[in-house]
Design a protein around this motif. Structure first.
Motif, PDB file in Angstrom:
ATOM      1  N   ILE A  87     -41.649  52.738  22.440  1.00  0.00           N
ATOM      2  CA  ILE A  87     -39.208  52.227  22.456  1.00  0.00           C
ATOM      3  C   ILE A  87     -39.301  51.568  21.365  1.00  0.00           C
ATOM      4  O   ILE A  87     -37.844  51.711  20.849  1.00  0.00           O
ATOM      5  N   GLN A  88     -39.790  50.689  20.957  1.00  0.00           N
ATOM      6  CA  GLN A  88     -39.524  49.594  20.230  1.00  0.00           C
ATOM      7  C   GLN A  88     -39.548  50.330  18.688  1.00  0.00           C
ATOM      8  O   GLN A  88     -38.689  50.326  17.823  1.00  0.00           O
ATOM      9  N   ARG A  89     -40.516  51.075  18.992  1.00  0.00           N
ATOM     10  CA  ARG A  89     -40.205  51.657  17.624  1.00  0.00           C
ATOM     11  C   ARG A  89     -39.434  53.042  17.401  1.00  0.00           C
ATOM     12  O   ARG A  89     -38.815  52.922  15.955  1.00  0.00           O
ATOM     13  N   TYR A  90     -39.196  53.916  18.280  1.00  0.00           N
ATOM     14  CA  TYR A  90     -38.158  54.585  18.220  1.00  0.00           C
ATOM     15  C   TYR A  90     -36.302  53.757  17.759  1.00  0.00           C
ATOM     16  O   TYR A  90     -35.721  54.450  17.623  1.00  0.00           O
ATOM     17  N   GLU A  91     -36.113  52.731  18.548  1.00  0.00           N
ATOM     18  CA  GLU A  91     -34.844  52.213  18.320  1.00  0.00           C
ATOM     19  C   GLU A  91     -35.127  52.139  17.010  1.00  0.00           C
ATOM     20  O   GLU A  91     -34.358  51.758  16.093  1.00  0.00           O
ATOM     21  N   THR A  92     -35.986  51.310  15.940  1.00  0.00           N
ATOM     22  CA  THR A  92     -35.924  50.789  14.904  1.00  0.00           C
ATOM     23  C   THR A  92     -35.921  52.165  14.498  1.00  0.00           C
ATOM     24  O   THR A  92     -35.414  52.096  12.956  1.00  0.00           O
ATOM     25  N   LEU A  93     -36.461  53.394  14.534  1.00  0.00           N
ATOM     26  CA  LEU A  93     -36.187  54.705  13.648  1.00  0.00           C
ATOM     27  C   LEU A  93     -34.932  54.861  13.546  1.00  0.00           C
ATOM     28  O   LEU A  93     -34.442  55.611  12.458  1.00  0.00           O
ATOM     29  N   LEU A  94     -34.504  54.761  15.009  1.00  0.00           N
ATOM     30  CA  LEU A  94     -33.444  54.898  15.073  1.00  0.00           C
ATOM     31  C   LEU A  94     -32.516  54.631  14.504  1.00  0.00           C
ATOM     32  O   LEU A  94     -31.115  54.521  13.637  1.00  0.00           O
ATOM     33  N   LYS A  95     -31.726  52.717  14.674  1.00  0.00           N
ATOM     34  CA  LYS A  95     -31.490  51.698  13.624  1.00  0.00           C
ATOM     35  C   LYS A  95     -31.500  53.219  12.457  1.00  0.00           C
ATOM     36  O   LYS A  95     -30.527  52.761  11.392  1.00  0.00           O
ATOM     37  N   ASP A  96     -32.887  53.101  11.566  1.00  0.00           N
ATOM     38  CA  ASP A  96     -33.104  53.407  10.502  1.00  0.00           C
ATOM     39  C   ASP A  96     -32.125  54.904  10.251  1.00  0.00           C
ATOM     40  O   ASP A  96     -31.207  54.689   8.839  1.00  0.00           O
ATOM     41  N   LEU A  97     -32.428  56.070  11.088  1.00  0.00           N
ATOM     42  CA  LEU A  97     -31.709  57.294  11.160  1.00  0.00           C
ATOM     43  C   LEU A  97     -29.836  57.018  10.474  1.00  0.00           C
ATOM     44  O   LEU A  97     -29.359  57.715  10.139  1.00  0.00           O
TER      45      LEU A  97
END
Length: 126
Positions: A87-97
């Protein structure tokens, strides 16, 4: 000149559309992880209510196999750690995207203005 800007604009719109698809996939994956997290938290709460006298079974294919309570608790705890990490990884990915998407949106806006200006100049020459 307007044709060159139009081609570049079309290419950038395609990139932006692909970026939006990636955001959508990531949001969907994160939602799935959130569901798994909730389910595993419920399992952990249920396991915490048990004592060593209770029997725990694990479903392996079509068969229920006896499992040690401590082993079941450890498995669920590790699964929760993994899901939280994802979930943390996807949060970071979503912020970047989202950041890239905003930058791309600004670029598209600038290109649209250039294209409209170029079209206005072309109409003025005719």
């Amino acid at each position: 000149m307007a044709e060159a800007i139009q081609k570049k604009l079309k290419l950038e719109v395609e990139k932006y559309t692909q970026m939006q698809k990636d955001v959508s996939k990531s949001v969907s994956a994160r939602q799935k992880l959130e569901t798994q997290l909730a389910e595993n938290n419920i399992v952990k709460e249920e396991l915490d209510l048990l004592d060593t006298k209770n029997t725990v079974y694990k479903l392996i294919g079509p068969v229920l196999v006896k499992q040690d309570l401590d082993e079941a608790k450890a498995t669920v705890t590790k699964r929760l750690e993994y899901i939280n990490g994802e979930i943390q990884r996807y949060e970071t990915l979503l912020k970047d995207l989202e950041k890239k998407s905003d930058q791309h949106r600004e670029l598209l806006s600038g290109l649209q203005q250039e294209f409209q200006k170029a079209q206005g100049m072309a109409v003025g020459k005719v």
